[in-house]
Design an enzyme around this catalytic site. Sequence first.
Site, PDB file in Angstrom:
ATOM      1  N   LYS A   1      -4.802 -10.358  14.292  1.00 57.91           N
ATOM      2  CA  LYS A   1      -4.909 -11.699  13.727  1.00 57.91           C
ATOM      3  C   LYS A   1      -4.445 -12.730  14.748  1.00 57.91           C
ATOM      4  O   LYS A   1      -3.503 -12.467  15.487  1.00 57.91           O
ATOM      5  CB  LYS A   1      -3.981 -11.821  12.501  1.00 57.91           C
ATOM      6  CG  LYS A   1      -4.471 -11.125  11.269  1.00 57.91           C
ATOM      7  CD  LYS A   1      -3.505 -11.367  10.107  1.00 57.91           C
ATOM      8  CE  LYS A   1      -3.913 -10.579   8.879  1.00 57.91           C
ATOM      9  NZ  LYS A   1      -5.219 -10.971   8.329  1.00 57.91           N
TER      10      LYS A   1
ATOM     11  N   ARG B   1      -7.480  -2.537   1.486  1.00 54.07           N
ATOM     12  CA  ARG B   1      -8.373  -1.739   0.634  1.00 54.07           C
ATOM     13  C   ARG B   1      -8.223  -0.244   0.914  1.00 54.07           C
ATOM     14  O   ARG B   1      -8.460   0.574   0.036  1.00 54.07           O
ATOM     15  CB  ARG B   1      -9.817  -2.229   0.807  1.00 54.07           C
ATOM     16  CG  ARG B   1     -10.377  -2.003   2.173  1.00 54.07           C
ATOM     17  CD  ARG B   1     -11.604  -2.867   2.444  1.00 54.07           C
ATOM     18  NE  ARG B   1     -11.263  -4.274   2.649  1.00 54.07           N
ATOM     19  CZ  ARG B   1     -12.144  -5.249   2.828  1.00 54.07           C
ATOM     20  NH1 ARG B   1     -13.426  -4.989   2.800  1.00 54.07           N
ATOM     21  NH2 ARG B   1     -11.746  -6.495   3.017  1.00 54.07           N
TER      22      ARG B   1
HETATM   23  N1  BES Z   1      -3.809  -9.556   4.215  1.00 52.98           N
HETATM   24  C1  BES Z   1      -5.103 -10.005   4.559  1.00 52.98           C
HETATM   25  C2  BES Z   1      -5.673 -11.024   3.580  1.00 52.98           C
HETATM   26  C3  BES Z   1      -4.949 -12.340   3.463  1.00 52.98           C
HETATM   27  C4  BES Z   1      -5.448 -13.462   4.102  1.00 52.98           C
HETATM   28  C5  BES Z   1      -3.847 -12.483   2.656  1.00 52.98           C
HETATM   29  C6  BES Z   1      -4.795 -14.678   3.954  1.00 52.98           C
HETATM   30  C7  BES Z   1      -3.205 -13.697   2.509  1.00 52.98           C
HETATM   31  C8  BES Z   1      -3.691 -14.792   3.167  1.00 52.98           C
HETATM   32  C9  BES Z   1      -6.061  -8.815   4.607  1.00 52.98           C
HETATM   33  O1  BES Z   1      -5.504  -7.612   4.990  1.00 52.98           O
HETATM   34  C10 BES Z   1      -7.097  -9.144   5.630  1.00 52.98           C
HETATM   35  O2  BES Z   1      -6.743  -9.285   6.756  1.00 52.98           O
HETATM   36  N2  BES Z   1      -8.341  -9.281   5.202  1.00 52.98           N
HETATM   37  C11 BES Z   1      -9.403  -9.576   6.093  1.00 52.98           C
HETATM   38  C12 BES Z   1     -10.583  -8.703   5.736  1.00 52.98           C
HETATM   39  C13 BES Z   1     -11.708  -8.766   6.716  1.00 52.98           C
HETATM   40  C14 BES Z   1     -11.288  -8.158   8.034  1.00 52.98           C
HETATM   41  C15 BES Z   1     -12.885  -8.035   6.140  1.00 52.98           C
HETATM   42  C16 BES Z   1      -9.755 -11.046   5.911  1.00 52.98           C
HETATM   43  O3  BES Z   1      -9.714 -11.542   4.791  1.00 52.98           O
HETATM   44  O4  BES Z   1     -10.027 -11.709   6.910  1.00 52.98           O
HETATM   45 MN    MN Z   2      -5.444  -7.340   7.068  1.00 54.32          MN
END
Ligand code: BES
Ligand code: MN
Length: 481
Positions: free
Chosen positions: A257, A331
Amino acid sequence: MKITIGNQYDAELILVSKDLASDAYGDIVDQLKGKNLFKGEEGEVYSYVNLSDDKTLVFLGLGEEEKVDEEILRLAAFKGAKELSKLKVKKASVSLKKHAKLCYKKSTKAFAEGLYHAEYRFDKYLSKKQEFHLEEVSFGLLEGKEEKVLPGLKEMEHLMDGVFLTRNLINEPAITLTPVELAKRAKEALEPLGVEVEILDRAACEALNMKAFLAVAKGSTNEPRGIIMRYKGGQDEAPLGLVGKGVTFDTGGYSIKPGPSMYTMNGDMGGSGAVIGAMKAIALNKLEKNVTAVVLATDNVISGDAYVPGDVVGSMLGKTIEIHSTDAEGRLTLADAVYYAITHENVVEVVDVATLTGACVVALGAFNTGAFTNNEELLDKIKTAAKEAGEPLWQLPLSKEYKNLIKGDRGDLKNTGGRWGGASTAAAFIEEFVEGKPWVHLDIAGTSDIESARGYLPKGATGMPVKTLYYYVKGENKGGC
Ligand code: BES
Ligand code: MN
Ligand code: ZN
């Protein structure tokens, strides 16, 4: 801060509906209205301090009487408690009447809730703590209503205990709140209340074949934990199932990230925080239900041992998964968690709660939890509970088009469904592991941890949707009156 019954203090909160003559302090209210100092509009606060006789009056506007609902009362109470504390008042009274739209029990509960919200702070790491002065609020109740109202007030006190536990867990930085620490805190909070808490270590998870979960946990020196919480308040019936995402820090892994979006990822265990807080509220209030909560906790970090994009990993169910992004880790942990709950804990239905997708935040902002289901009847129960809780949620679609997007090529499934409809493809992925059991997925990525304070919710962890889970388990649809 405690809530007592009586009406004995010099400091008072006075609730004023804009279009109703005020019975208490009616002449003062009239004067204030005449001078345009206070009109009783929703959210208005006016304080009147008489230094010579210690009389402090805080007038709280409720707007039109016909429209007064629980949310208005929660916010009025919250503002009143903040104002009293600012005035350094320690003990205050409030006379509570019945409002047009609400039963008396609900009005008093909502007011109590708002007072409790005002007390919350997460200041354990601050050298200088901001003081909260208000110690007691004494409720003046309508004649003969005590018996009806008191259990509701006790229930709310316990419920807010659960909410505060959730907030504290989420606000805790990842350096302290490792999976091992999360398990320890769940045990400490719940075992004394009679909840059975079983902790699974890495070897136990391996023995259970939790391959999707363990793929995420593979890269970390922080040991993963399974946390199984069993509350038995009912008869012999099979338990309701709660599952919470317990990623104690999400760097994204090798699909790393960017800095600003990583900063708050200590809150990525918000789902497990909510489930643990809900279990506390359920046990404190001795609900006559059986509930089993499952959390698979790990962080998602980078190392020579970490999983990488392109990997194909297994799962407890046996379906194989292509890893397209190591940042779609939630997931993977939930797949094994819901499957474990269904196959090993024998739950009749499952509600999973997870800070799962940024896409859900894009769709709904910080105001609504996203809800998905394979069973509209179960979602109806959750919606009723959410209404009672004042925790808004909004259903998002989960049709076969989304399911098609997560079909794999080298493996059975892929862990991302591409750029569009990301909240729904994430939900579709979890559905692959629920074995047709009634299931609701709550995506709390936007609502669990907020960037700025809003109403009675603090900046940071909100404690959502603890109250929804509680009222769902309580399962009383008589409107709580
Ligand atoms: N923990 C994140 C989602 C999240 C985003 C929580 C903002 C709280 C605030 C999750 O694990 C994630 O990174 N999801 C990705 C999925 C994608 C790679 C398909 C996302 O939402 O970008
Ligand atoms: Mn994530
Ligand atoms: Zn995550």
